[in-house]
Design an enzyme around this catalytic site. Structure first.
Site, PDB file in Angstrom:
ATOM      1  N   GLN A  79       0.797  -1.214   0.000  1.00 52.78           N
ATOM      2  CA  GLN A  79       0.000   0.000   0.000  1.00 52.78           C
ATOM      3  C   GLN A  79       0.833   1.270   0.000  1.00 52.78           C
ATOM      4  O   GLN A  79       0.278   2.372   0.124  1.00 52.78           O
ATOM      5  CB  GLN A  79      -0.933   0.007   1.215  1.00 52.78           C
ATOM      6  CG  GLN A  79      -1.971  -1.094   1.190  1.00 52.78           C
ATOM      7  CD  GLN A  79      -2.883  -1.061   2.402  1.00 52.78           C
ATOM      8  OE1 GLN A  79      -2.650  -0.342   3.368  1.00 52.78           O
ATOM      9  NE2 GLN A  79      -3.943  -1.840   2.354  1.00 52.78           N
ATOM     10  N   HIS A 141      -1.028   1.390   4.873  1.00 51.49           N
ATOM     11  CA  HIS A 141      -1.037   2.730   4.306  1.00 51.49           C
ATOM     12  C   HIS A 141      -0.571   3.778   5.313  1.00 51.49           C
ATOM     13  O   HIS A 141      -0.881   3.687   6.492  1.00 51.49           O
ATOM     14  CB  HIS A 141      -2.432   3.084   3.799  1.00 51.49           C
ATOM     15  CG  HIS A 141      -2.404   4.198   2.801  1.00 51.49           C
ATOM     16  ND1 HIS A 141      -2.440   5.507   3.178  1.00 51.49           N
ATOM     17  CD2 HIS A 141      -2.268   4.192   1.467  1.00 51.49           C
ATOM     18  CE1 HIS A 141      -2.359   6.274   2.105  1.00 51.49           C
ATOM     19  NE2 HIS A 141      -2.259   5.494   1.047  1.00 51.49           N
ATOM     20  N   GLU A 229     -14.664   6.060   9.556  1.00 52.94           N
ATOM     21  CA  GLU A 229     -15.058   7.230  10.334  1.00 52.94           C
ATOM     22  C   GLU A 229     -14.970   8.517   9.523  1.00 52.94           C
ATOM     23  O   GLU A 229     -14.102   8.674   8.663  1.00 52.94           O
ATOM     24  CB  GLU A 229     -14.138   7.398  11.550  1.00 52.94           C
ATOM     25  CG  GLU A 229     -14.193   6.273  12.550  1.00 52.94           C
ATOM     26  CD  GLU A 229     -13.282   6.497  13.744  1.00 52.94           C
ATOM     27  OE1 GLU A 229     -13.137   5.564  14.553  1.00 52.94           O
ATOM     28  OE2 GLU A 229     -12.711   7.612  13.871  1.00 52.94           O
ATOM     29  N   TYR A 239      -8.688  10.837  19.222  1.00 51.43           N
ATOM     30  CA  TYR A 239      -9.809  10.196  18.550  1.00 51.43           C
ATOM     31  C   TYR A 239      -9.909   8.695  18.846  1.00 51.43           C
ATOM     32  O   TYR A 239     -10.777   8.021  18.295  1.00 51.43           O
ATOM     33  CB  TYR A 239      -9.746  10.500  17.054  1.00 51.43           C
ATOM     34  CG  TYR A 239     -10.075  11.953  16.814  1.00 51.43           C
ATOM     35  CD1 TYR A 239     -11.356  12.351  16.480  1.00 51.43           C
ATOM     36  CD2 TYR A 239      -9.118  12.943  17.009  1.00 51.43           C
ATOM     37  CE1 TYR A 239     -11.684  13.683  16.313  1.00 51.43           C
ATOM     38  CE2 TYR A 239      -9.427  14.288  16.851  1.00 51.43           C
ATOM     39  CZ  TYR A 239     -10.711  14.652  16.513  1.00 51.43           C
ATOM     40  OH  TYR A 239     -11.025  15.987  16.374  1.00 51.43           O
ATOM     41  N   TYR A 250      -9.752  -7.490  12.586  1.00 50.14           N
ATOM     42  CA  TYR A 250      -9.918  -8.367  11.426  1.00 50.14           C
ATOM     43  C   TYR A 250     -10.218  -9.804  11.852  1.00 50.14           C
ATOM     44  O   TYR A 250     -10.872 -10.552  11.135  1.00 50.14           O
ATOM     45  CB  TYR A 250      -8.669  -8.329  10.553  1.00 50.14           C
ATOM     46  CG  TYR A 250      -8.488  -7.019   9.817  1.00 50.14           C
ATOM     47  CD1 TYR A 250      -9.507  -6.504   9.014  1.00 50.14           C
ATOM     48  CD2 TYR A 250      -7.308  -6.299   9.919  1.00 50.14           C
ATOM     49  CE1 TYR A 250      -9.353  -5.311   8.335  1.00 50.14           C
ATOM     50  CE2 TYR A 250      -7.137  -5.100   9.239  1.00 50.14           C
ATOM     51  CZ  TYR A 250      -8.167  -4.608   8.459  1.00 50.14           C
ATOM     52  OH  TYR A 250      -8.011  -3.424   7.789  1.00 50.14           O
TER      53      TYR A 250
END
Length: 356
Positions: A79, A141, A229, A239, A250
């Site tokens: 990624q 990522h 989100e 957050y 997962y």
């Protein structure tokens, strides 16, 4: 049984026809690119587009695609690679362009660089690294999205690289939204003296970043298994990731919801099943005036362009238009024309054409 199947198919075709009729735009292909990641509309026309493998391209309004020399060396793996591209607020006089990318061993580090664009010779000159993630490493990522605020400062998302815990460590740049000067240094009045570059923390993979018309900062991030989100970003807030989420691990193991930990800022919206949000703009253009004051975001898993209406304290998805391909980025020009960038080995840059 056959009659029932025919009836079901007919109903599905009817619903698809209604959905198509309600879509207020057609799609006009401009160019095809190889695994593009982000785009920036140039004020003189045309686009800068990053391709994940490390190619920076200029796409003319005619659709011609040309390589711009001077892009950085990147680690193209999974990624990570070459990511966002953003024009400096004074681009029309300075020609400065900002890029983000990942490079280095052990998963590499997120880099932020700045160079000067010369389209006459298709060159990004004097590209300098002005910020680098510390510590480096991880998977997945890196976030890597850039937005310039009304105050002229640069905001940068930095993903947790699928490590989780660094998002709660202020001294670790992963899992954060950063506020930097245009030179890449921390802004002096950021909220954490011991972590001077950090604006907010507790993020997983913040992959959309934009300011609205009143100067508020919005970010979306991909959840784990569920729980994408949309967040309204306020200085100094935590957050919650990985302590809380509206999704699950997962493996299926539960994660406490935001409601169980009121010290963490909750999302204004969450998506389960996920949409895999990618790219985001605040739209207030003339071409689609009925969308004024909305967020437009791309969906990878959802293969859609999504419109979210926002108010002072709320956000609500009001439209989801099936594009038929994964959408990697969204942008608009000064006239309000909207463009979407598909994801994949042969991905199209598309213009939305308003239908009668």
């Amino acid at each position: 049984m056959i009659r029932k199947c025919i009836t079901a198919v007919a109903a599905l075709l009817y619903l698809n026809a209604i959905a198509a009729a309600q879509t207020p735009f057609g799609l006009e292909p401009i160019a095809t690119l190889e695994q593009p990641w982000a785009m920036a509309v140039l004020p003189q026309g045309g686009f800068l587009v990053t391709e994940k493998a490390g190619r920076l391209t200029y796409v003319a309004t005619s659709g011609e695609v040309q390589t711009i020399a001077g892009a950085p060396s990147v680690t193209d793996d999974g990624q990570v690679g070459l990511h966002d591209v953003a024009l400096a607020p004074d681009f029309e006089t300075s020609g400065l362009v900002y890029l983000t990318w990942v490079d280095g061993s052990g998963g590499g580090a997120l880099h932020l660089g700045r160079g000067r664009l010369d389209l006459a010779v298709l060159q990004l000159a004097d590209l300098d690294v002005i910020w680098r993630a510390t510590p480096m490493g991880g998977k997945g990522h890196p976030g890597a999205m850039i937005a310039f605020g009304p105050d002229g400062h640069l905001f940068l998302t930095s993903g947790d690289r699928q490590l989780g815990d660094p998002a709660q460590v202020l001294g670790d740049s992963r899992g954060k939204i950063l506020r930097l000067t245009v030179d890449g240094t921390p802004v002096s009045d950021n909220p954490f003296p011991d972590a001077p570059e950090v604006w907010t923390f507790g993020h997983r993979n913040p992959y959309g970043l934009t300011f609205d018309g009143t100067g508020r900062l919005w970010s979306h991030e991909m959840g784990p298994r569920g729980g994408d989100e949309l967040n309204l970003i306020a200085a100094g807030q935590n957050y919650g990731w990985p302590q809380v989420s509206e999704g699950r691990h997962y493996s299926g193991r539960a994660i406490p919801a935001h409601a169980t930990r009121p010290e963490f800022a909750p999302p204004l919206m969450e998506w389960t099943p996920v949409i895999a949000p990618a790219g985001m703009i605040y739209y207030d253009g003339r071409v689609f005036p009925e969308w004024g004051g909305s967020l437009l975001l791309g969906g990878l898993a959802s293969q859609a362009l999504i419109r979210v209406e926002i108010s002072r304290e709320t956000a609500q998805e009001v439209d989801r238009w099936d594009i038929g391909n994964r959408i990697r980025d969204v942008d608009a020009d000064a006239d309000g024309q909207v463009y979407v960038l598909e994801d994949g080995a042969e991905a199209r840059l598309l213009r939305l054409i308003r239908t009668p």
